[in-house]
Design a protein around this motif. Structure first.
Motif, PDB file in Angstrom:
ATOM      1  N   ALA A 198     -58.756 -43.730  25.156  1.00 33.29           N
ATOM      2  CA  ALA A 198     -57.808 -44.502  24.142  1.00 33.29           C
ATOM      3  C   ALA A 198     -56.459 -43.938  23.767  1.00 33.29           C
ATOM      4  O   ALA A 198     -55.719 -44.604  23.501  1.00 33.29           O
ATOM      5  CB  ALA A 198     -58.491 -44.876  22.796  1.00 33.29           C
ATOM      6  N   ASP A 199     -56.456 -42.535  23.948  1.00 36.69           N
ATOM      7  CA  ASP A 199     -55.094 -42.051  23.882  1.00 36.69           C
ATOM      8  C   ASP A 199     -54.013 -42.140  24.961  1.00 36.69           C
ATOM      9  O   ASP A 199     -52.734 -42.128  24.279  1.00 36.69           O
ATOM     10  CB  ASP A 199     -55.576 -40.001  23.704  1.00 36.69           C
ATOM     11  CG  ASP A 199     -56.062 -39.677  22.614  1.00 36.69           C
ATOM     12  OD1 ASP A 199     -56.401 -40.631  21.556  1.00 36.69           O
ATOM     13  OD2 ASP A 199     -56.458 -38.594  22.518  1.00 36.69           O
ATOM     14  N   ALA A 200     -54.411 -42.350  26.014  1.00 39.71           N
ATOM     15  CA  ALA A 200     -53.519 -42.872  27.089  1.00 39.71           C
ATOM     16  C   ALA A 200     -54.244 -43.273  28.061  1.00 39.71           C
ATOM     17  O   ALA A 200     -54.539 -42.882  29.194  1.00 39.71           O
ATOM     18  CB  ALA A 200     -52.684 -41.479  27.487  1.00 39.71           C
ATOM     19  N   PRO A 201     -54.824 -44.744  28.007  1.00 41.96           N
ATOM     20  CA  PRO A 201     -55.428 -45.235  29.015  1.00 41.96           C
ATOM     21  C   PRO A 201     -54.963 -45.171  30.745  1.00 41.96           C
ATOM     22  O   PRO A 201     -55.748 -44.849  31.580  1.00 41.96           O
ATOM     23  CB  PRO A 201     -55.503 -46.762  28.562  1.00 41.96           C
ATOM     24  CG  PRO A 201     -55.387 -46.687  27.126  1.00 41.96           C
ATOM     25  CD  PRO A 201     -54.282 -45.543  27.218  1.00 41.96           C
ATOM     26  N   ALA A 202     -53.582 -45.343  30.803  1.00 48.50           N
ATOM     27  CA  ALA A 202     -53.186 -45.330  32.092  1.00 48.50           C
ATOM     28  C   ALA A 202     -53.381 -43.944  32.824  1.00 48.50           C
ATOM     29  O   ALA A 202     -53.664 -43.906  33.870  1.00 48.50           O
ATOM     30  CB  ALA A 202     -51.650 -45.862  32.043  1.00 48.50           C
ATOM     31  N   LEU A 203     -52.840 -43.010  31.933  1.00 48.71           N
ATOM     32  CA  LEU A 203     -53.160 -41.546  32.489  1.00 48.71           C
ATOM     33  C   LEU A 203     -54.583 -41.143  32.654  1.00 48.71           C
ATOM     34  O   LEU A 203     -54.669 -40.541  33.913  1.00 48.71           O
ATOM     35  CB  LEU A 203     -52.449 -40.711  31.376  1.00 48.71           C
ATOM     36  CG  LEU A 203     -52.605 -39.177  31.508  1.00 48.71           C
ATOM     37  CD1 LEU A 203     -51.657 -38.864  32.826  1.00 48.71           C
ATOM     38  CD2 LEU A 203     -52.083 -38.473  30.385  1.00 48.71           C
ATOM     39  N   LEU A 313     -45.045 -51.014  38.580  1.00 47.90           N
ATOM     40  CA  LEU A 313     -45.868 -51.498  37.592  1.00 47.90           C
ATOM     41  C   LEU A 313     -46.896 -51.949  38.053  1.00 47.90           C
ATOM     42  O   LEU A 313     -47.065 -52.468  39.134  1.00 47.90           O
ATOM     43  CB  LEU A 313     -44.645 -52.697  36.904  1.00 47.90           C
ATOM     44  CG  LEU A 313     -43.783 -52.096  36.322  1.00 47.90           C
ATOM     45  CD1 LEU A 313     -42.945 -53.264  35.704  1.00 47.90           C
ATOM     46  CD2 LEU A 313     -44.102 -51.291  34.884  1.00 47.90           C
ATOM     47  N   ARG A 314     -47.967 -51.895  37.246  1.00 50.79           N
ATOM     48  CA  ARG A 314     -49.323 -52.482  37.386  1.00 50.79           C
ATOM     49  C   ARG A 314     -49.875 -53.226  36.129  1.00 50.79           C
ATOM     50  O   ARG A 314     -49.142 -52.688  35.185  1.00 50.79           O
ATOM     51  CB  ARG A 314     -50.548 -51.803  37.839  1.00 50.79           C
ATOM     52  CG  ARG A 314     -50.252 -51.065  39.185  1.00 50.79           C
ATOM     53  CD  ARG A 314     -51.352 -50.114  39.761  1.00 50.79           C
ATOM     54  NE  ARG A 314     -50.985 -49.196  40.837  1.00 50.79           N
ATOM     55  CZ  ARG A 314     -51.975 -48.389  41.414  1.00 50.79           C
ATOM     56  NH1 ARG A 314     -52.931 -48.245  40.920  1.00 50.79           N
ATOM     57  NH2 ARG A 314     -51.524 -47.893  42.698  1.00 50.79           N
ATOM     58  N   PRO A 315     -50.550 -53.926  36.055  1.00 49.50           N
ATOM     59  CA  PRO A 315     -51.124 -54.947  34.826  1.00 49.50           C
ATOM     60  C   PRO A 315     -51.246 -53.918  33.741  1.00 49.50           C
ATOM     61  O   PRO A 315     -51.958 -53.048  33.589  1.00 49.50           O
ATOM     62  CB  PRO A 315     -52.178 -55.726  35.233  1.00 49.50           C
ATOM     63  CG  PRO A 315     -52.054 -55.749  36.646  1.00 49.50           C
ATOM     64  CD  PRO A 315     -51.277 -54.512  37.153  1.00 49.50           C
ATOM     65  N   ALA A 316     -50.424 -53.965  32.661  1.00 52.17           N
ATOM     66  CA  ALA A 316     -50.615 -53.402  31.412  1.00 52.17           C
ATOM     67  C   ALA A 316     -50.361 -51.815  31.525  1.00 52.17           C
ATOM     68  O   ALA A 316     -50.848 -50.928  30.545  1.00 52.17           O
ATOM     69  CB  ALA A 316     -52.062 -53.594  30.842  1.00 52.17           C
ATOM     70  N   SER A 317     -49.826 -51.183  32.456  1.00 54.88           N
ATOM     71  CA  SER A 317     -49.639 -49.753  32.714  1.00 54.88           C
ATOM     72  C   SER A 317     -48.726 -49.399  33.855  1.00 54.88           C
ATOM     73  O   SER A 317     -48.288 -50.288  34.513  1.00 54.88           O
ATOM     74  CB  SER A 317     -50.949 -48.953  33.020  1.00 54.88           C
ATOM     75  OG  SER A 317     -51.452 -49.496  34.348  1.00 54.88           O
ATOM     76  N   GLU A 318     -48.375 -48.217  34.041  1.00 53.61           N
ATOM     77  CA  GLU A 318     -47.301 -47.722  34.959  1.00 53.61           C
ATOM     78  C   GLU A 318     -48.065 -46.525  35.512  1.00 53.61           C
ATOM     79  O   GLU A 318     -48.792 -45.746  34.876  1.00 53.61           O
ATOM     80  CB  GLU A 318     -46.169 -47.258  34.461  1.00 53.61           C
ATOM     81  CG  GLU A 318     -45.376 -48.563  33.592  1.00 53.61           C
ATOM     82  CD  GLU A 318     -43.906 -48.185  33.183  1.00 53.61           C
ATOM     83  OE1 GLU A 318     -43.773 -46.711  33.088  1.00 53.61           O
ATOM     84  OE2 GLU A 318     -43.227 -49.085  32.970  1.00 53.61           O
ATOM     85  N   TYR A 319     -47.950 -46.518  36.933  1.00 52.48           N
ATOM     86  CA  TYR A 319     -48.257 -45.481  37.912  1.00 52.48           C
ATOM     87  C   TYR A 319     -47.520 -44.914  38.474  1.00 52.48           C
ATOM     88  O   TYR A 319     -46.653 -45.499  38.956  1.00 52.48           O
ATOM     89  CB  TYR A 319     -49.602 -45.959  38.699  1.00 52.48           C
ATOM     90  CG  TYR A 319     -50.759 -46.158  37.895  1.00 52.48           C
ATOM     91  CD1 TYR A 319     -52.029 -45.660  37.834  1.00 52.48           C
ATOM     92  CD2 TYR A 319     -51.029 -47.642  37.218  1.00 52.48           C
ATOM     93  CE1 TYR A 319     -52.956 -45.942  37.192  1.00 52.48           C
ATOM     94  CE2 TYR A 319     -51.993 -47.863  36.607  1.00 52.48           C
ATOM     95  CZ  TYR A 319     -53.204 -46.975  36.354  1.00 52.48           C
ATOM     96  OH  TYR A 319     -54.207 -47.611  35.972  1.00 52.48           O
ATOM     97  N   TRP A 320     -47.644 -43.534  38.510  1.00 50.90           N
ATOM     98  CA  TRP A 320     -46.273 -42.643  39.317  1.00 50.90           C
ATOM     99  C   TRP A 320     -47.295 -42.546  40.754  1.00 50.90           C
ATOM    100  O   TRP A 320     -48.489 -42.069  40.887  1.00 50.90           O
ATOM    101  CB  TRP A 320     -46.375 -41.279  38.967  1.00 50.90           C
ATOM    102  CG  TRP A 320     -45.593 -41.421  37.537  1.00 50.90           C
ATOM    103  CD1 TRP A 320     -46.050 -41.676  36.383  1.00 50.90           C
ATOM    104  CD2 TRP A 320     -44.348 -40.999  37.591  1.00 50.90           C
ATOM    105  NE1 TRP A 320     -45.095 -41.452  35.427  1.00 50.90           N
ATOM    106  CE2 TRP A 320     -44.103 -41.073  36.157  1.00 50.90           C
ATOM    107  CE3 TRP A 320     -43.206 -40.603  38.368  1.00 50.90           C
ATOM    108  CZ2 TRP A 320     -42.672 -40.773  35.895  1.00 50.90           C
ATOM    109  CZ3 TRP A 320     -41.969 -40.378  37.942  1.00 50.90           C
ATOM    110  CH2 TRP A 320     -41.731 -40.203  36.771  1.00 50.90           C
ATOM    111  N   LEU A 321     -46.601 -43.092  41.872  1.00 49.74           N
ATOM    112  CA  LEU A 321     -47.429 -43.112  43.178  1.00 49.74           C
ATOM    113  C   LEU A 321     -46.781 -41.853  44.062  1.00 49.74           C
ATOM    114  O   LEU A 321     -45.421 -42.002  43.820  1.00 49.74           O
ATOM    115  CB  LEU A 321     -47.360 -44.595  43.662  1.00 49.74           C
ATOM    116  CG  LEU A 321     -47.987 -45.578  42.855  1.00 49.74           C
ATOM    117  CD1 LEU A 321     -48.012 -46.931  43.589  1.00 49.74           C
ATOM    118  CD2 LEU A 321     -49.438 -45.264  42.807  1.00 49.74           C
TER     119      LEU A 321
END
Length: 321
Positions: A198-203, A313-321
């Motif tokens: 819950a603190d950082a879901p995407a991470l 961008l991905r749904p509801a979050s961001e990812y470093w690729l």
């Protein structure tokens, strides 16, 4: 009518007792000055000066009003100066946040930097997860924060991204402590201690995805944040945790019970940047955005994330690729 401007003219004439000298002092021509005094007298309904060809003297009404006129100008100047100091970040309140895990030395360095360059700025500093920071930034209950990437940064401006390589914290009985560096795949068989999702879901999801791609899928995941608590879980569960190289050989208080080793090929890293609402970049926010990366670079092993990696961008979050 510009009441303050007209009152300034009144005070100048009262002190100089001469329209020509007062006009020169105010940097204006004499006729407009005379017109301003006349408009002020009409507005107030009293005569301020007795004028002759030889001299200008205050009327009784003018003499009674001169002290209040000076006080009005002084108050206006103080008000303008205070506004300028707030605009330049020397006064006011800054509500800012840092995520858990930022060391005390870094927190002290940030506050010292702000105090040195903006001594009148009141800083209300909170320890908040990235999720909490994003919510408070969106509701304007927070002016700026240091957030973990990846996350959803819609509506935010970001400062430079800093990168901190992560290694692995091992129980002392693990045979992996004999290695100089540890591949992710070698962690198979160990549980994992991770911060709450819950603190950082995407991470959180991105870290587990990276582990899986590297050949490590933990069979047991426990959640914890405090250094001592995480160390206890590592020791009792034969688990591992990811973290930056500690300044001492252990996490938390000095102890030989947890061993840190770098990860092979540096697959995991914390990435941070200061964030603030897109419509809020005043001097106080600028001060925090400048002070925080300086303090992090000086007190930790963080460095600029160069070359910069694109955000996808991905749904509801961001990812470093």
């Amino acid at each position: 009518m510009d009441m303050v401007g007209h009152v300034r003219c009144f005070v100048a004439v009262a002190e100089e007792r001469h329209f020509g000298r007062a006009a020169a002092r105010l940097g204006m021509a004499q006729p407009p000055l005379s017109q301003r005094i006349q408009r002020l007298e009409k507005e107030l309904g009293v005569r301020l000066f007795e004028r002759t060809s030889r001299q200008v003297t205050l009327t009784r009404a003018g003499a009674l009003l001169l002290g209040e006129a000076r006080a009005l100008i002084a108050g206006c100047d103080t008000f303008t100066a205070s506004a300028a100091r707030i605009r330049d970040g020397h006064l006011g309140l800054l509500r800012a946040a840092l995520p858990s895990g930022i060391g005390g030395e870094t927190v002290a360095a940030i506050l010292a930097e702000l105090q040195e360059h903006h001594p009148g700025l009141e800083v209300e500093l909170h320890e908040l997860s990235t999720s909490d920071q994003l919510a408070r930034l969106a509701s304007h209950d927070l002016d700026a924060g240091l957030i973990h990437h990846p996350c959803d940064v819609a509506g935010l401006e970001l400062g430079p991204v800093l990168r901190c390589e992560l290694g692995v914290l091992l129980p002392p009985a693990s045979p992996l402590t004999a290695r100089d560096e540890v591949p992710l795949a070698a962690l198979t068989g160990h549980g994992l201690v991770l911060f709450p999702r819950a603190d950082a879901p995407a991470l959180y999801d991105d870290m587990l995805t990276t582990c899986a791609r590297g050949g490590y899928t933990p069979g047991l995941i426990r959640h914890g944040q405090g250094d001592s608590f995480v160390r206890g879980l590592i020791l009792s569960l034969n688990a591992v945790a990811f973290g930056p190289q500690p300044s001492r050989p252990t996490v938390g208080p000095p102890s030989p019970d947890v061993v840190w080793r770098p990860l092979a090929d540096a697959p995991l890293a914390w990435r941070y940047s200061v964030a603030w609402p897109r419509d809020r970049k005043d001097a106080a926010v600028t001060a925090f955005a400048d002070a925080t990366p300086k303090a992090l670079s000086r007190t930790t092993r963080m460095s600029d994330d160069l070359p910069p990696r694109p955000l996808h961008l991905r749904p509801a979050s961001e990812y470093w690729l």
